[in-house]
Design an enzyme around this catalytic site. Structure first.
Site, PDB file in Angstrom:
ATOM      1  N   LYS A 130       1.030  -1.154   0.001  1.00 28.63           N
ATOM      2  CA  LYS A 130      -0.022   0.048  -0.068  1.00 28.63           C
ATOM      3  C   LYS A 130       0.613   1.203   0.024  1.00 28.63           C
ATOM      4  O   LYS A 130       1.383   1.509   0.919  1.00 28.63           O
ATOM      5  CB  LYS A 130      -0.796  -0.038   1.298  1.00 28.63           C
ATOM      6  N   LYS A 305      -5.997  -8.628  -2.388  1.00 27.85           N
ATOM      7  CA  LYS A 305      -6.831  -8.671  -3.271  1.00 27.85           C
ATOM      8  C   LYS A 305      -7.087 -10.020  -3.859  1.00 27.85           C
ATOM      9  O   LYS A 305      -6.202 -10.766  -4.056  1.00 27.85           O
ATOM     10  CB  LYS A 305      -6.462  -7.815  -4.609  1.00 27.85           C
TER      11      LYS A 305
HETATM   12  S1  IVH Z   1      -6.250  -0.693  -5.162  1.00 27.44           S
HETATM   13  C1  IVH Z   1     -10.851  -0.782  -5.706  1.00 27.44           C
HETATM   14  N1  IVH Z   1      -3.575  -0.858  -4.310  1.00 27.44           N
HETATM   15  O1  IVH Z   1      -5.376   3.230  -1.324  1.00 27.44           O
HETATM   16  C2  IVH Z   1      -9.325  -0.854  -5.089  1.00 27.44           C
HETATM   17  N2  IVH Z   1      -5.036   1.005  -3.749  1.00 27.44           N
HETATM   18  O2  IVH Z   1      -7.902   3.482   0.077  1.00 27.44           O
HETATM   19  C3  IVH Z   1      -8.735   0.476  -5.353  1.00 27.44           C
HETATM   20  N3  IVH Z   1      -3.431   2.337  -2.518  1.00 27.44           N
HETATM   21  O3  IVH Z   1      -6.638   5.817  -3.335  1.00 27.44           O
HETATM   22  C4  IVH Z   1      -7.433   0.531  -4.632  1.00 27.44           C
HETATM   23  N4  IVH Z   1      -1.458   1.134  -2.807  1.00 27.44           N
HETATM   24  O4  IVH Z   1      -4.323   5.448  -3.267  1.00 27.44           O
HETATM   25  C5  IVH Z   1      -4.918  -0.499  -4.392  1.00 27.44           C
HETATM   26  N5  IVH Z   1      -1.439  -1.524  -4.084  1.00 27.44           N
HETATM   27  C6  IVH Z   1      -2.592  -0.630  -3.975  1.00 27.44           C
HETATM   28  C7  IVH Z   1      -2.525   0.725  -3.311  1.00 27.44           C
HETATM   29  C8  IVH Z   1      -3.586   1.324  -3.210  1.00 27.44           C
HETATM   30  C9  IVH Z   1      -2.052   2.491  -2.388  1.00 27.44           C
HETATM   31  C10 IVH Z   1      -4.051   3.656  -2.474  1.00 27.44           C
HETATM   32  C11 IVH Z   1      -4.940   4.294  -3.251  1.00 27.44           C
HETATM   33  C12 IVH Z   1      -6.270   4.417  -2.989  1.00 27.44           C
HETATM   34  C13 IVH Z   1      -6.234   3.830  -1.550  1.00 27.44           C
HETATM   35  C14 IVH Z   1      -7.542   3.138  -1.299  1.00 27.44           C
END
Ligand code: IVH
Length: 690
Positions: A130, A305
């Site tokens: 993340k 995921k």
């Molecule tokens: S997936 C539908 N993967 O987290 C899922 N988000 O709370 C969409 N983020 O605004 C997000 N690393 O800025 C995803 N490996 C990652 C991520 C990530 C950071 C952030 C992203 C998003 C927030 C979601």
């Protein structure tokens, strides 16, 4: 009438097509080399050749603006400033993630997933980091980068196309034979820690505001209306998701998606994994948590995921977050609290450090009540006042620090900090050397108990003499009760003096005494480090030990000899000489050794060996081959000193023909006598080993 091709429409058709194809070749070539340089870290052509290609393309674009390709690398350097960002409606909304902090949250997530899928077996998950940056959508139309938009409220974001174009690792054209008609790549824009440090150093030098953390720096840089500024900010991008896709088949899983991106030249972080079952998720989390501070960028957790896209679709969304994914966050590392007061602490070198007393706040997994403010200038620069609401950061095992004041929350009666003029512990004047940011208590360890305690604590610490059980509390008592003044006094402690202290049972007193005894067998490097000489850290101590081999050589070392040690510059050399020129310090060393502190002879580094280091030689009589000057030069080159008369301190007398009274004196004092041959051999032997 125009006689050169100012404008493509004026130029003969075949010339235009030739120029166009030259420009296309340049674009392709430059983009290929930029990818090798910025993404693969593996440049194939020298910078100068790259620059030449780039200038040629720039010149052609200037002459033929209507031939500029949409993926031209010249856009990377930024263009004219925008009056404001325009809005972009996302074709597919950019949703957020649910967060989990505890293992139990993740176990519950996995159960919901298995229930949702009616799964009989463990589910396969893809794990990403993340990233602590900003979510962004990159739109590629027919393989060409056409638009970038921030997440905004998830439905509408801001158009930051020109800024994202300056990010070197974002491909302006996808490396695909048949690119999709539309591809929305989702990912994160971030700034690496090293780039952040460099940016803040530049900001500081320019007197501009520093950024609190890499995330803010990335956000501030991306939201520049003038993309020329963004171009100088070293931003990066990592892809982790997908929005709209037209004209191509969707890969089957998260893992396959990242593989596809990687193949088309879109940066993907390689810290990812595919695992089965919830236990493996938690294992990965712990591994990354350990590695976290070593990563070149900041992350605030990991994201799990469900790997297969068909399963993701079955699970779907609840309100604005997917059921198929969750962020497993690390405990917060930054938190807000209030400054209750600012006090100063006195370190072992007298350094006065202002410390903020804080309303207790839970950050990075512990409750923090104090945070360093570094020094007076730092407080002024950050404008931190007593009563302020501040953000506090705690990273790994680093001392918590106050990052910034939240000015909007400043109360009317917030008070400015005033540096005391006297040491709060010994009342000696506090002084500030011109070339130092740090103020110091001028009392030294003789007058100032705080410095004495600091010095003793350092002496006993794990990387120094490693005396188990001699920590801050014991040292406080020993110093306050005048039982111990210098490190040498530690070796004079007995059961009687220890048992007078508060809460000291006989058994623990015995343990402490035996730890003190054990510490006597040490290494030369630890001993040097334990002395707490300013600017002499662990690694410098090791280098000094290897170079000088024995304490007398170190005490008597000339500046030149000190500077010959790899880690030692003028500041360290001066500090060492100042330390050993104080008879009290030399006396301390003697006392420690007299009480039994010892170490095995040091294996000197081959490249560090000076066979006569620390030795004093006296020349007498005429030597068969060497002149006086040549002999002196040989001795000095090999680390020795030449003295004019023989005394107890003389290590060797080199005697030639017609040696007189000096030879007699040497015999009287039982000092080894060398011939010219002996001397040459001593130097020779060691030199041959080199
Ligand atoms: S997936 C539908 N993967 O987290 C899922 N988000 O709370 C969409 N983020 O605004 C997000 N690393 O800025 C995803 N490996 C990652 C991520 C990530 C950071 C952030 C992203 C998003 C927030 C979601």
């Amino acid at each position: 009438m125009q006689n050169d091709f100012f404008n493509a429409s004026d130029a003969p058709a075949d010339a235009v097509s030739e120029i166009r194809s030259r420009m296309e070749r340049l674009c392709a070539e430059i983009n290929k080399h930029a990818h090798a340089y910025y993404v693969l870290d593996n440049p194939v052509i020298p910078d100068a050749v790259y620059d030449r290609l780039f200038s040629e393309l720039q010149a052609l674009e200037l002459a033929y603006p209507e031939l500029i390709a949409p993926d031209s690398p010249t856009f990377r350097v930024g263009g004219t400033a925008l009056p404001e960002f325009s809005q972009v409606k996302h074709a597919v909304p950019m949703l957020s993630l649910n967060n989990g902090f505890e293992d139990a949250d993740i176990v519950a997530f996995d159960r919901r997933v298995r229930d949702g899928l009616h799964a009989l077996m463990d589910v396969e998950y893809a794990i990403d980091l993340k990233f602590d940056g900003l979510a962004i959508n990159l739109r590629y139309v027919d393989g060409v980068f056409t638009q970038a938009a921030t997440r905004g409220d998830g439905f509408t974001g801001e158009d930051v196309t020109e800024n994202v174009r300056t990010i070197r690792t974002v491909p302006l054209r996808l490396n695909l034979e048949n690119p999709p008609a539309v591809l929305d790549v989702r990912g994160e824009v971030l700034m690496f820690k090293a780039d952040f440090d460099k940016l803040n150093a530049r900001q500081r030098a320019a007197g501009a505001k520093e950024f609190a953390n890499p995330r803010n720096a990335a956000a501030g840089s991306l939201r520049q209306l003038d993309s020329k500024i963004t171009a100088h900010r070293s931003l990066r991008f990592f892809a982790y998701g997908i929005g709209a896709l037209e004209g191509a088949a969707l890969p089957v899983s998260q893992r396959a998606l990242l593989g596809w991106y990687d193949a088309m030249g879109i940066p993907v972080c390689d810290e990812n994994a595919v695992v089965t079952g919830v236990a493996a998720l938690l294992d990965f989390y712990r591994v990354i948590q350990e590695k976290r501070t070593l990563l070149p960028y900041e992350i605030d957790g990991v994201v799990y995921k469900v790997n297969a896209f068909v399963e993701q679709e079955i699970l779907g969304f609840v309100s604005r977050a997917p059921r198929f994914a969750i962020a497993h966050k690390f405990p917060a590392q930054e938190a807000l609290t209030t400054v209750l007061g600012i006090e100063v602490q006195v370190g072992r070198t007298g350094a006065i450090t202002p410390v903020a007393r804080l309303a207790p706040v839970f950050v990075g997994g512990v409750t923090v009540t104090n945070a360093t403010l570094h020094n007076e200038e730092e407080i002024q620069r950050k404008d931190i006042r007593i009563g302020d609401t501040v953000s506090v950061r705690r990273a790994g095992d680093v001392i918590p620090e106050v990052i910034a004041s939240i000015l909007e929350k400043r109360p009317g009666d917030a008070q400015q900090f005033i540096m005391p003029t006297q040491c709060p512990v010994c009342s000696s004047p506090i002084v500030k050397l011109e070339d130092e940011a740090i103020a110091r208590c001028s009392g030294g360890w003789i007058k100032c108990p705080a410095q004495r305690k600091g010095g003793l604590f350092h002496f006993a610490s794990r990387k120094a003499m490693n005396i188990d059980g001699v920590g801050e509390q014991l040292i406080d008592q020993l110093v306050d009760k005048h039982v111990v003044t210098t490190a040498a006094d530690l070796y004079k402690l007995g059961l009687a003096s220890l048992s007078e202290l508060d809460r000291m049972a006989e058994k623990s007193a015995g343990n402490i005494l035996s730890a003190i005894e054990t510490s006597k067998a040490t290494t030369f490097a630890r001993f040097i480090y334990a002395l707490g000489i300013r600017h002499v850290g662990e690694s410098t101590a090791k280098d000094l030990a290897a170079r000088f081999g024995n304490i007398d050589a170190l005490i008597n070392a000339t500046e030149e000899q000190l500077l010959a040690v790899s880690d030692v510059g003028p500041v360290v050399a001066r500090s060492l000489q100042r330390f050993f020129s104080d008879p009290l310090n030399v006396e301390l060393v003697r006392q420690l050794m007299a009480s039994g502190v010892h170490w095995p002879e040091v294996q000197q580094h081959a490249d560090a060996v000076l066979p006569l280091l620390g030795k004093t030689l006296v020349l007498t009589g005429s030597l068969p081959n060497l002149s006086r000057d040549q002999a002196s030069e040989l001795i000095e080159k090999n680390g020795g000193k030449v003295a004019g008369s023989v005394s107890k301190k003389t290590s060797y007398v080199v005697a030639g023909d017609d040696a007189g009274s000096k030879l007699l004196k040497a015999q009287e004092l039982n000092i080894a006598i060398l011939s010219e041959d002996d001397l040459i051999r001593m130097c020779q032997v060691k030199q041959d080993e080199e």
